[in-house]
Design a protein around this motif. Structure first.
Motif, short mmCIF file in Angstrom:
data_model
loop_
_atom_site.label_atom_id
_atom_site.label_comp_id
_atom_site.label_asym_id
_atom_site.label_seq_id
_atom_site.Cartn_x
_atom_site.Cartn_y
_atom_site.Cartn_z
N GLN A 183 0.70 -1.11 -0.80
CA GLN A 183 -0.19 0.21 0.02
C GLN A 183 0.87 1.09 0.12
O GLN A 183 0.59 2.11 -0.77
CB GLN A 183 -0.18 0.06 1.12
N LEU A 184 1.91 0.88 0.52
CA LEU A 184 2.91 2.35 0.89
C LEU A 184 3.52 3.06 -0.53
O LEU A 184 3.68 3.55 -0.96
CB LEU A 184 3.77 2.02 2.02
N VAL A 196 -5.16 1.60 -3.21
CA VAL A 196 -5.15 0.22 -2.48
C VAL A 196 -6.22 -0.21 -0.73
O VAL A 196 -5.54 -0.28 -0.62
CB VAL A 196 -3.83 1.08 -1.49
N ILE A 197 -6.85 0.28 -1.96
CA ILE A 197 -8.12 0.25 -0.48
C ILE A 197 -9.66 -0.08 -1.00
O ILE A 197 -10.06 0.20 -2.13
CB ILE A 197 -8.26 1.63 0.52
N GLY A 198 -10.16 -1.03 -0.93
CA GLY A 198 -11.30 -1.68 -1.19
C GLY A 198 -11.59 -2.63 -2.57
O GLY A 198 -10.00 -2.32 -2.55
N VAL A 298 -8.63 -8.09 5.46
CA VAL A 298 -8.91 -6.22 6.39
C VAL A 298 -7.92 -5.42 6.42
O VAL A 298 -8.39 -4.15 6.04
CB VAL A 298 -8.52 -7.09 8.03
N VAL A 299 -6.87 -5.51 5.94
CA VAL A 299 -5.56 -4.81 5.58
C VAL A 299 -5.96 -3.77 3.91
O VAL A 299 -6.66 -2.55 3.95
CB VAL A 299 -4.80 -5.22 5.04
N ASP A 301 -9.75 -3.47 3.03
CA ASP A 301 -10.88 -3.20 3.78
C ASP A 301 -11.40 -4.14 2.61
O ASP A 301 -12.48 -3.30 1.67
CB ASP A 301 -10.56 -2.12 3.42
N PRO A 303 -14.60 -6.43 1.53
CA PRO A 303 -15.87 -6.85 2.29
C PRO A 303 -16.25 -8.69 2.22
O PRO A 303 -17.28 -8.31 1.45
CB PRO A 303 -17.10 -6.08 2.19
N LYS A 307 -13.35 -10.34 6.32
CA LYS A 307 -13.52 -9.48 7.18
C LYS A 307 -14.62 -10.00 8.24
O LYS A 307 -14.62 -9.45 8.74
CB LYS A 307 -13.61 -8.60 6.09
N GLU B 326 -22.31 -2.85 3.13
CA GLU B 326 -21.92 -2.62 4.12
C GLU B 326 -20.69 -1.80 3.98
O GLU B 326 -20.16 -1.73 5.01
CB GLU B 326 -21.40 -3.87 4.35
N GLN B 327 -20.29 -1.13 2.36
CA GLN B 327 -19.05 -0.45 2.80
C GLN B 327 -19.41 1.47 2.85
O GLN B 327 -18.81 1.98 3.16
CB GLN B 327 -18.84 -0.15 1.31
N ARG B 352 -17.73 6.16 5.21
CA ARG B 352 -17.10 5.56 4.22
C ARG B 352 -17.21 4.45 6.05
O ARG B 352 -16.16 4.74 6.81
CB ARG B 352 -16.56 5.80 3.92
N ASP B 356 -11.08 -0.96 10.62
CA ASP B 356 -9.55 -0.91 10.91
C ASP B 356 -9.34 0.16 10.57
O ASP B 356 -9.10 0.83 9.45
CB ASP B 356 -8.92 -2.19 9.69
N ALA B 359 -6.38 0.64 7.86
CA ALA B 359 -7.40 1.10 6.80
C ALA B 359 -7.37 2.37 6.81
O ALA B 359 -7.35 3.30 4.75
CB ALA B 359 -7.44 -0.33 6.51
N THR B 362 -4.99 4.78 5.82
CA THR B 362 -4.49 4.44 4.91
C THR B 362 -5.33 4.92 3.04
O THR B 362 -5.02 5.74 2.35
CB THR B 362 -4.23 3.03 4.24
N ASN B 366 -4.88 7.98 0.43
CA ASN B 366 -5.72 8.32 -1.13
C ASN B 366 -6.71 8.53 -1.42
O ASN B 366 -6.62 8.04 -2.18
CB ASN B 366 -5.26 5.80 -0.81
#
Lengths: 353, 655
Positions: A183-184, A196-198, A298-299, A301, A303, A307, B326-327, B352, B356, B359, B362, B366
Motif C-alpha cells: 500500500q505504501l 490500495v483500498i477496497g 482487513v488490510v 478493506d 468486504p 473481514k 456494508e461499505q 464510509r 480497521d 486501513a 491508508t 489515498n
C-alpha cells in the motif's frame, strides 16, 4: 470409487458436528460476553438507573437463548428443533418457529442485526471472497509452474538458486506486513500507481462498464498478489520435485535417446506427469485461501468473508463465528476429498476400496 | 505526617488552561454568528483509555463552548486567501462501526447518533456552540407546574406563591384551566415544578417521503417507549419519566411528568420521532394498516423493531438516505428541509465504513476519506501527519470533547476498601508527567466527572500532587507495610498487589500503564498489567471482576449523576464500577434530580465532585482532545465541545 466418495461424504457429517462442538465450546469458554458488547451502547443516556441496561441485556440473552445452559444452546444451534419460547411445542415452545439449526441448513441470525440471516450475509461475502481466492490460485499456478519447471530442468543453475532463495524469503513475509508495504509503495504515499483500498473507486457507481471493470482490475492487483505470493514458493517447490522425479524416469531417458529435443521432452512428456502432485494440491489450497483471507481483507478493506469473521470475533457474534469456521472446515474436508479423488483419477495405480 | 487524605483546595482559584478560553461566565458566552444550530441527543459513552495525544502545542487551541472559530486549524486560516467555495459536492466521512440501523429509538449506538444528526431531527437539541437547549422541530415550548389538591384534583399552569395561597395561571394552549386560580395552601397537597411541557411544532416540516410531520408522529413515538416489545431499553427508563401525552392539535403536543426532574431536557433531546404513517399500524396512511390494533401490543412492537426503514432511514433531517450497504451509507440533500439556513451546503454525505483504523489511515492518504476522527497520538504528533501526501490534502485538528480518563478501583476488593490506599496510589502516579511527555502538553488534569468546560466542574479542587513520600506515609499510617520482606506491602495477610485491566490499546496507553506500574513499585505496591480485548474487558468490568480498570468517559454537558455514582448503579451490571456507596451522595443526587434552578444545581455539582474526590473511587487522570484529520477542501470546519465535535452541515467545499 463412488462408494468411497459417498462414504467419505457421509463421514463429513460427524466430522463437522465434531468441529461445531469444539468451536462452540471454545467461543463460549473464551472471555467476552456478546450481550455486554451489544448493549455497551446502553451506557449512554443520562437520567436513568442501570435497571434498563440490565433489562436490555436480559432481553438480548433470552432472545438468543444465551441465558440457557450451554448444552441446550448447542442443541438449539445444531437443530433440528427450535428450543426457544417460539420453538417446537415438544420443548415447551409456542410452535410458531418449530425448526432451527444446522441440520435444517440454518446458521441463525446475527446478534447485532437480528433480521439478517447469517447464511444470506455469508453468501454475499463469499461472492467477494471466492472469486478473489480463485483468481489467486490461478495466478499462483501460472507463476509457480514455470518457475518449478525451470528449477528442475536447470538444477543448480544460479537462477535456480536465486529463485529458491527469493521465493522462500517471500514465503516468510507475513501477509499483513506485505499488504501494508505494498500500500505504501504503490499507493499515493509511493508511486501512486494503484488503488490500495477496497474493490472499487469511490466514484465507481458512475462509471461505464469498461471503466468499472478496469477500476476493479486495478483494485484487485495488490490484494490478489498478497493472497498469492506465499503459494509461489510452496507450489514451485512441489512442481520442481515432481518434475525432477519424472525426468529421472526411464521413459524420459528413452525419449531423449530417441533424439527428441529437450523442449519436447520436458513440455510434452515430462510436464503432464509431473503436474499430478500440484494439481491435487489445488483442492487443499483453495480452502486455505478462503480461510486465510481475514488479514488481506482487513488490510485492504474488502468486504469478504474474512473481514466478516474478523468483525464478528470482535463483537462476539457467535452465530457468525460458528458459520465462518464451519464453512472453512467444510471446504477443507471437501478439499481433502477432492485431492484424494483427483489422485485416483490422474493416477490409475491408486485405487480406493 | 499526613492525617488522612482530605480534599486539597485553594482559596484563590487558578484559572485552568482551557478555561482561559472562555469569557467570564459560561452563561454569558456569545452565540457564534452563523454557526449551525447544532445539538445532539445526549449521552455518556464509555471509551477505551486510548485518547492520549502528544505535541507541544498550545493546549488552549480548539473547541470548547462558545469559542467556535471556523477553520481554526486550517493551514490557510489567517492567510488572507479567499477560498473559492462551491455549492454542493460530496464529503467522505469515516465511520468506524456500521450501526445495525439508524433508528435511534432501538439502536443506541453513538454512530447512529452521529449519522442521525444529519438525516433526522429532534424536538429540541442542545446548541453545540452555546450549549443551550433550543427548539428544532418544536419552535418553542411552554413549561408548567402541577398542583395536586387535597381533594384529588390536579391543576397545571404557572404556579406562583402569594402569601398563604398558590396562584395557578394557565400558560399553554387548551389548558383545562381557563383562567387564573388562587388556591389556599391548606388545600394543596404538592406542587411539582416543571412537570408539564407543551411543545409547539413547526408547520412546514416534512418527512423525507413528503408526508407532513405532525403531533401524531410525536405521540406515536412516545407510545413506542411504553411498548414493552419495542427494543428501546437503552432509553426506556429515561423516556418513561414522561408518563402521559396528549395531542392538542396537529402541531401541539403536551407531555406530563410524574415527578419534578431537573434533567428532563436530556430525555427530550434524545426523543426519537418515527413516522407514524410508516410505523404505526393503527394509522390508516400506513400501507400495513391493521384495524383495531393495540399500539402497545407485541405485533406493533415487533413491527417497529424490524421495520425496513430502520436501515434505510426515512427521517426529517437535511439529508435523506439513498444508499446503505456494508461499505457506506450515503445521504443526499433533502430539498424540502424546513430550515434551509441550517440545511447543509454539500450535496452528498458518504459515511464510509472502514472498521480497521490502519486501513482507514491508508484510505485517507489515498483520497478515500475527507474526514477521519481516530488519529492516534503517535500519528498526530508523529510521522503520519508530517507526510507530504497528508499535508498536501489534509490537515490535523483536535476537538476538546467532554471526556475524562480514569482508573476505577474496585472498592469491593480488600486492598481498595481503604481510602488511604486509594489516596496513596493517586499520589504515586505522576499524571503531569504523562501529560507533558506522552500527551506533549495537549491535555488537562481533571478531578471529577462533571464536564471540565462546563460550570458544573469545580476548578477549585486541585489535582492530587505527585508525591511518593506522601504516598508511602499514607500507606504506613494505614498499616500497609512489607511484613514478609518480599517488597510488597501487606496487611492482615493481604498483599497490596492488584491487576490493572486495560485493552491492548496504543503506544500511549501502554506507556501510561508501564509508568503506573513502575511508580507504584516504588511505594511497594505491585501492579500486574492485564490486557483484554474490548469485549472481554467490558464483560469483566460490568461483572465487576477486576481489581483496577483503565477507562474513559465521554460525557454530556450535564448528566444525571445517578448512572455513575448512585449506589443503585453499584449493583448488578451498573456503571458505578468502583462500587462506591455513599448515602450522603445518594441523598445529594436525589436533591439534584429535583433542583430546577441551575445556579443551585451548579453548587450541588461542586459538592458532589468534592465528595467523590475526597473518597477517590477513581484515580482521576486527565482530559485529552480527540484528534482528527480534515480535508483541506472542507471549509467552515468548526470544532465543538460536544460529541461528536463537528457538524457536516457547516461544511462547504472548495473547488
Amino acid at each position: 470409487m463412488l462408494q468411497y466418495v459417498v462414504r467419505r461424504l457421509l463421514w463429513m457429517i460427524p466430522t463437522l458436528i465434531g468441529v461445531s462442538l469444539i468451536v462452540f465450546s471454545l467461543i463460549h469458554l473464551a472471555p467476552g460476553d456478546p450481550a455486554a458488547v451489544q448493549s455497551s451502547g446502553l451506557l449512554t443516556g443520562a437520567g436513568r438507573s442501570e435497571g434498563s441496561a440490565d433489562q436490555a441485556t436480559q432481553k438480548f440473552r433470552e432472545r438468543f437463548l444465551l441465558d440457557q445452559p450451554l448444552w441446550k444452546q448447542y442443541l438449539h444451534y445444531v437443530g433440528p428443533f427450535h428450543l426457544g419460547k417460539d420453538g417446537h411445542p415438544w420443548f415447551g415452545g409456542d410452535g410458531s418457529d418449530k425448526w432451527n439449526g444446522l441440520l435444517v441448513g440454518d446458521f441463525g441470525n446475527e446478534f447485532r442485526r437480528p433480521t439478517v440471516e447469517v447464511a444470506d450475509e455469508l453468501v454475499r461475502r463469499l461472492e467477494v471472497t471466492i472469486p478473489l481466492a480463485l483468481l489467486s490460485v490461478l495466478i499462483s499456478y501460472l507463476v509457480a509452474i514455470p518457475i518449478g519447471i525451470f528449477s528442475a530442468v536447470r538444477r543448480g543453475h544460479p537462477l535456480d538458486l536465486a529463485s529458491t532463495v527469493g521465493l522462500f524469503v517471500l514465503y516468510a513475509v507475513p501477509s499483513f506486513w506485505a499488504g501494508l508495504m505494498l500500500q505504501l509503495a504503490f499507493g499515493k504515499s509511493g508511486l501512486d500507481w494503484l488503488p490500495v483500498i477496497g474493490l472499487h473507486d469511490k466514484d465507481a457507481a458512475e462509471m461505464a462498464t469498461g471503466a468499472w471493470l478496469l477500476d476493479l482490475l486495478k483494485h484487485l492487483v495488490l490484494p490478489v498478489f498478497c493472497y498469492s505470493y506465499a503459494s509461489f514458493a510452496y507450489l514451485s517447490r512441489q512442481m520442481r520435485s515432481g518434475m525432477i522425479d519424472v525426468i529421472n524416469q526411464d521413459y524420459i531417458r528413452t525419449a531423449r535417446a530417441k533424439g527428441l529435443s529437450e523442449k519436447v521432452v520436458v513440455l510434452k512428456h515430462a510436464l503432464r506427469n509431473s503436474m499430478i502432485p500440484i494439481l491435487t494440491l489445488l483442492a487443499s489450497i483453495l480452502p486455505i485461501l478462503i480461510g486465510g483471507s481475514v488479514i488481506i481483507e482487513v488490510v485492504f478493506d474488502i468486504p469478504g468473508m474474512g473481514k466478516y469473521a474478523y468483525e464478528s470475533l470482535q463483537l462476539r457474534e457467535y452465530n457468525v463465528i460458528m458459520a465462518t469456521t464451519l464453512i472453512a472446515s467444510f471446504m477443507t474436508i471437501l478439499g481433502i476429498l477432492l485431492s484424494d479423488v483427483l489422485y485416483a483419477l490422474v493416477d490409475p495405480r491408486i485405487r480406493y476400496d | 505526617m499526613l492525617t488522612g487524605p482530605a480534599c486539597p483546595t485553594k482559596q484563590v482559584q487558578p484559572m485552568p488552561p482551557l478555561l482561559r478560553l472562555l469569557p467570564d461566565g459560561f452563561r454569558s458566552l456569545p452565540r457564534v454568528a452563523g454557526a449551525a444550530q447544532i445539538a445532539r441527543p445526549a449521552g455518556v459513552v464509555l471509551l477505551l483509555t486510548a485518547l492520549l495525544s502528544a505535541q507541544g502545542p498550545d493546549p488552549m487551541v480548539g473547541g470548547g463552548p462558545g469559542r467556535v472559530v471556523p477553520d481554526e486549524f486550517h493551514p490557510e486560516a489567517g492567510s488572507g486567501k479567499v477560498p473559492e467555495l462551491i455549492d454542493g459536492g460530496r464529503v467522505l466521512v469515516h465511520l468506524k462501526s456500521m450501526p445495525r440501523h439508524f433508528n435511534y429509538l432501538t439502536e443506541n449506538s453513538s454512530y447512529t447518533r452521529r449519522v442521525s444528526y444529519e438525516i433526522h431531527d429532534y424536538l429540541c437539541l442542545r446548541n453545540w456552540a452555546t450549549w443551550e437547549y433550543e427548539g428544532r422541530l418544536a419552535s418553542h415550548w411552554d413549561t408548567e407546574d402541577t398542583l395536586a389538591l387535597a381533594n384529588g384534583e390536579s391543576l397545571y399552569g404557572r404556579v406562583t406563591e402569594d402569601g398563604d395561597a398558590w396562584v395557578v395561571r394557565p400558560i399553554s394552549p387548551k389548558n383545562p384551566l381557563t383562567e387564573e386560580r388562587r388556591i389556599p395552601k391548606k388545600n394543596v397537597q404538592t406542587v411539582k415544578r416543571g412537570t408539564v411541557y407543551t411543545f409547539h411544532l413547526r408547520k412546514n416540516v416534512k418527512w423525507h417521503d413528503g408526508h407532513p410531520f405532525d403531533a401524531n408522529d410525536v405521540y406515536f413515538s412516545w407510545r413506542c417507549y411504553w411498548n414493552p416489545t419495542v427494543d428501546c431499553e437503552a432509553q426506556r427508563e429515561q423516556q418513561q419519566q414522561i408518563v402521559d401525552a396528549e395531542v392538542i392539535d396537529d402541531h401541539t403536543i403536551r407531555f406530563f411528568l410524574a415527578e419534578q426532574y431537573s434533567f428532563i431536557m436530556v430525555a427530550f433531546d434524545g426523543f426519537q420521532i418515527v413516522p407514524a404513517h410508516h410505523y404505526d399500524l393503527s394509522d390508516p396512511d400506513n400501507p400495513a394498516y391493521v384495524e383495531g390494533i393495540d399500539t402497545l401490543g407485541e405485533k406493533q412492537g415487533r413491527f417497529v423493531n424490524d421495520h425496513p426503514n430502520n436501515v434505510r432511514w426515512l427521517g426529517l433531517g437535511p439529508y435523506r438516505v439513498t444508499e446503505v450497504n456494508e461499505q457506506y451509507v450515503e445521504a443526499v440533500k433533502f430539498d424540502d428541509y424546513y430550515d434551509q439556513e441550517n440545511g447543509g451546503h454539500v450535496d452528498t454525505i458518504r459515511w464510509r465504513h472502514i472498521p480497521d483504523d490502519d486501513a482507514a489511515k491508508t484510505a485517507l492518504l489515498n483520497g478515500e476519506l475527507d474526514y477521519f476522527d481516530r488519529i492516534r497520538s503517535e500519528d498526530y504528533f508523529g510521522e503520519y501527519c508530517q507526510r507530504p501526501e497528508f499535508k498536501a490534502t489534509h490537515y490535523k485538528a483536535h476537538l476538546w470533547l467532554p471526556n475524562m480518563q480514569y482508573v476505577a478501583w474496585n472498592m469491593r476488593k480488600p486492598q481498595f476498601k481503604d481510602k488511604d490506599v486509594r489516596w496513596a496510589l493517586a499520589h504515586a502516579y505522576d499524571v503531569d508527567e504523562i501529560i507533558d511527555t506522552v500527551a506533549q502538553g495537549l491535555g488537562v488534569r481533571v478531578t471529577g466527572t462533571p464536564v471540565y468546560l462546563s460550570p458544573f466542574y469545580d476548578h477549585s479542587i486541585e489535582p492530587v500532587k505527585f508525591d511518593l513520600d506522601a504516598a508511602r506515609e499514607l500507606l504506613d499510617d494505614a498499616g500497609w507495610y512489607d511484613r514478609d520482606g518480599d517488597g510488597i506491602r501487606d496487611k492482615n495477610g493481604i498483599q497490596l498487589r492488584f491487576e490493572y485491566l486495560m485493552t491492548p490499546g496504543n503506544f500511549a496507553t501502554k506507556i501510561q500503564s508501564q509508568k503506573m506500574q513502575e511508580s507504584f513499585g516504588h511505594i511497594g505496591v505491585k501492579m500486574d498489567i492485564i490486557t483484554r480485548d474490548w469485549a472481554a474487558l467490558l464483560e469483566k468490568t460490568k461483572d465487576k471482576e477486576f481489581d483496577a480498570v483503565g477507562l474513559a468517559w465521554i460525557l454530556d454537558p450535564e448528566n444525571d449523576p445517578v448512572q455513575l455514582w448512585h449506589s443503585i448503579s453499584a449493583d448488578g451490571r451498573g456503571s458505578n464500577y468502583p462500587g462506591y456507596v455513599n448515602p450522603k451522595l445518594d441523598d445529594l443526587i436525589g436533591k439534584m434530580q429535583k433542583e430546577l434552578d441551575e445556579a443551585k444545581r451548579v453548587k450541588m455539582w461542586h459538592q458532589l465532585q468534592r465528595m467523590i474526590f475526597d473518597d477517590q473511587p477513581y484515580l482521576f487522570t486527565y482530559m485529552v482532545p480527540r484528534k482528527v484529520a480534515v480535508s483541506k477542501r472542507i471549509r467552515n470546519f468548526r470544532a465543538y465541545g460536544i460529541d461528536p465535535g463537528y457538524s457536516i452541515r457547516d461544511w462547504t467545499l472548495t473547488k
